[in-house]
Scaffold this motif. Sequence first.
Motif, mmCIF file in Angstrom:
data_model
loop_
_atom_site.group_PDB
_atom_site.id
_atom_site.type_symbol
_atom_site.label_atom_id
_atom_site.label_comp_id
_atom_site.label_asym_id
_atom_site.label_seq_id
_atom_site.Cartn_x
_atom_site.Cartn_y
_atom_site.Cartn_z
ATOM 1 N N UNK A 111 0.799 -1.218 0.000
ATOM 2 C CA UNK A 111 0.000 0.000 0.000
ATOM 3 C C UNK A 111 0.839 1.278 0.000
ATOM 4 N N UNK A 112 2.169 1.121 -0.180
ATOM 5 C CA UNK A 112 3.002 2.318 -0.404
ATOM 6 C C UNK A 112 3.220 2.571 -1.899
ATOM 7 N N UNK A 153 -4.600 1.804 3.700
ATOM 8 C CA UNK A 153 -3.237 2.179 4.101
ATOM 9 C C UNK A 153 -3.089 2.160 5.620
ATOM 10 N N UNK A 154 -4.100 2.719 6.305
ATOM 11 C CA UNK A 154 -4.048 2.750 7.769
ATOM 12 C C UNK A 154 -4.089 1.338 8.349
ATOM 13 N N UNK A 155 -4.935 0.477 7.783
ATOM 14 C CA UNK A 155 -5.012 -0.906 8.262
ATOM 15 C C UNK A 155 -3.693 -1.630 8.071
ATOM 16 N N UNK A 156 -3.012 -1.335 6.953
ATOM 17 C CA UNK A 156 -1.736 -1.984 6.666
ATOM 18 C C UNK A 156 -0.585 -1.377 7.471
ATOM 19 N N UNK A 157 -0.874 -0.302 8.216
ATOM 20 C CA UNK A 157 0.151 0.371 9.040
ATOM 21 C C UNK A 157 1.381 0.705 8.194
ATOM 22 N N UNK A 158 1.142 1.345 7.041
ATOM 23 C CA UNK A 158 2.251 1.647 6.141
ATOM 24 C C UNK A 158 3.230 2.628 6.771
#
Length: 682
Positions: free
Chosen positions: A347-348, A372-377
């Motif tokens: 997600x980056x 993106x927030x869920x993936x803690x990018x």
Amino acid sequence: MTAPFVPQIALYRNWLAEQRGLTFGSYEDMRQWSVRDLDGFWRSIWDYYDLQSPTPFAAVITERKMPGAVWFPGAQVNYARQVFRHVEAADAAGLPAIVSGGEDGRLRETSWPELRRKAAALALHLKDNGIKPGDRVAAYLPNIPETIIAFLATASIGAVWSVCAPDMAAPAVIDRFKQIEPKVLIACDAVTYAGRRHDRRDVVAELRRSLPTVAHVILHSEAGAPAAPDALLSDIVARTSAAIDTFEPAWLPFDHPLWIVYSSGTTGLPKPIVHGHGGIVIVVLALLGLHNDIGCSYHQNSFGERYHWYSSTGWIMWNSQVGGLLGGATCCIFDGSPGGAKDKPDWTTLWRFVAQSKATFFGAGAAFFANCAKAEIDLAAAGDLSRLRCLGSTGSPLSADTQAWFNDRFAALSKTNGSKAQADIWWANISGGTDFAGAFIGGNRELPQTPGAMQCRLLGAAVEAFSEQGRAVTDEVGELVCTEPMPSMPLYFWNDKDGVRYRSSYFETYPDNFDGSGRGPVWRHGDWLKVNPDGSCIIYGRSDATINRHGLRMGTSELYSAIEALPEVLDSLVVDLEYLGRDSYMPLFVVLREGVALDAAMQEKINKAIEAGLSRRFLPNEIFAVAEIPRTLSGKKQELPIKKLLLGQPVEKVINKEAMANPGCLDWYLAFARDYLARSAA
């Protein structure tokens, strides 16, 4: 370029004081003026952006009504002409028109003179092949510079543009294009998405077979094995000549049709919505300039502005993205998956493009930011984001938690990259729609921000939340309505005899004299809205049964057509439970033929039917086998009542059992709703 620079809306407000002698105590005072004095406001936008016409207009608006308002009669405009006004100045400043990229990480720039020359070459090719003003040019293309070039070429000669994204299956594309009878098809033979290359030659061949009015096919080919086109786009746009060098877009009436976009309701074919050159130009300049705060790239106050809004060509945000060129901003476009390959999500991916392209404004669907927030990018790993000063969100409600998560990350970034703008990054959260190619609610760089809320109703947008009695309410959830016309509202629907479908789509709920006061029809948009006492707004999701998956709207009837073509499926019902920033949860209920089980193979067959008929974007979250689909006495599926049940509303308020053909089936749905709500709460 980084903030602080003078906000665009402040420059406009100062201009109003100097040129019109108008001053306001607050933003809401200025907005109230803009919706009361439609003539004064939209005339000011024309003058502020120095719009040009070889002939004067007789009035700003001839009749203040919906539908049927006529704007700027007598004026002549052209979308492409407004874009090309910026060529010399932007090029002299060393600024590109387009910066494009994809999943491979490589960037290419398209200069302003190159954009004009290639559009002129294609425009002359279209004219040489008999394309006249009003003829339709259909495109099946991804988000690449060639698509923008093809659009500008089409618009410049007064032909009417319409595009579908190449992730859409042939039946869905044909349902749209066959309504408008295009004379030209411009298509790609392949597209790359999520790390995979997808061949589209068979789809192009099927489109050609199914669209008998198409007399000329232009192929954008990267495969090296063209599917028998009449011409290659690369050959056309490579041409040079004196005629190309001297070509100028035609002057057209203000309400000349520009493009046809599609917005689906719950019944019938997608609605082919026609917007006009002038209405789109003037509304997009005001939206992107005053409310999204996107300045001209070669003006000192906003020098180096680069505007990126991630979108496919199938979403109205592609049109908005291209609109950046109207004001002289460099547009950054990305073609591909924002989350990387399916087998290796990243997600980056899109953030790296934002860094590489040096974007100053980055917008995307709310679902992207949530993922993106869920993936803690790790934003710091994406590259140098120091030029980024603003984030934009739309498509569905952005949750307060997601916005706060990014606020914290950018505040941390600002300590290392020195960006003052990112210490308290500004969000231009907007809500509008395909229907009028603009926004009703959005941002204002001068107003305070509250995560989860949008800052204000836009200038020129007479938006209210209506109670069930049709009265404007504050601090209560109601139907989003617009009580005054706007220049970018549809001219008409294509082939809509006497405007019947147009009126039923927006004005059926609040028709002429609906409240006995003598007032005219009011536009009902189909969203739940709450206007807070401070003027900020919260959108709670769709108030009707239309599916909204990550900003892309689809009519339930299109999904039923795909599913119920399967011999095993006797009936079906789908609801989309997008509501106040929650993930869009879309359950599908199916009645199967006797002896057929809803096992993994059957579920896969249903999903493949949806993918083949529509797109993977519209796959349900879960599929359930049921005995019956609830229907009214007249046979209509009760999508909206079931949706309201699953949102927790009491059964006695949402369903009239006396009006049901099969009230006995409700018990199953009530039990399902209780279970779903309990799971959601947990």
